[in-house]
Design a protein around this motif. Sequence first.
Motif: not given
Length: 329
Positions: A262-263, A281-285, A287-289, A292-302
């Motif tokens: 977070l810092a 699932k990672n995005l949801v996790a 967001q629960a934590l 802010p980047a996750a709340r904006a939907g910026h969690v990517y998987g490769v």
Amino acid sequence: MTDSRAFPRIAPGLLIALGALLAGPAAADADQAPRKAQPGQSPQQQQQQQQQQNQQRPNPNIQVQDDQGHTVLLAAPARRAVTLAPHATELVYAAGAGGFVVATIRGSDYPAAARQLPVIGDGTQPDAERVAAVRPDLLIAWQPTAAEPLVRVMDKLGVPVFYSDPLTLAAIPDAVERMGVLFGTEEQARPAAQSLRDRLAALSARYAGRRPVRVFVQAGLDPIYTLNNSSIVSDALRLCGGINVFGLAPVVAPQVTLENVLAARPEAVLAGVSRPEDTAKNLVAWQALGLPAARAGHVYGVDADALYRPGPRLIDAAEAICADLDRLR
């Protein structure tokens, strides 16, 4: 931890399996040993005898430097190779030499043809008896520590060992070319390597000068692990204009806390995933934590194998990462 200097135990069955291999090099060594001059031989006859012996000795026509700085010598292109890392298997196939791999480790599953290869154990504990049974003429390893017990056996058999450990994206095409030299498939390896270089050059040209994006590289979630700038994943990020928020960490794969993440204020999270649905699932996790980047939907998987293996598919992963980060700009 087992002392890496300790010699491995060789089972009795292994000695039997090694018999045929040991007979070959031993006989060759006997033939190559300098012969004493026969009584009554003239200096000219002795010189002719020495020249004949020199002609009979193997000529190391192939010389390739590996990623440990060792020069590997082969008298002829490899035809019975064993790979000890999934990325090495992928590099060999990319060089057009997949047909010359006779065994590999558990987890070498790409391309599909590699799944049909005999398995000689895993990357940390390859089975020396199984390796000897396939009569290799080349061993392609990754990390010296894991391969050391097997390498000692291969040394006794006269089997060359090539260490493959590309540390940057640019090193991957080079690795494909070197595989082509080892196997005599340069005609296939060179254009394959050039294609990878062209793709990297295109990414560099396209994303040069773009706004930097702060990225958290997620190597684990419970507990949270990341990677620093010495990882090849960070090299892919740099190509795309990404900044690894833990790039200056003192170890390659540090454990960090949620508070640390977070810092660091990442704008995006990048993770290797086994299945496409894992990204959601990672995005949801995250967001629960509360990231802010996750709340904006910026969690990517490769795809994790493409991302973490230093092979040709990492260029595919880099193209996907660049496209994902560009959505943030």
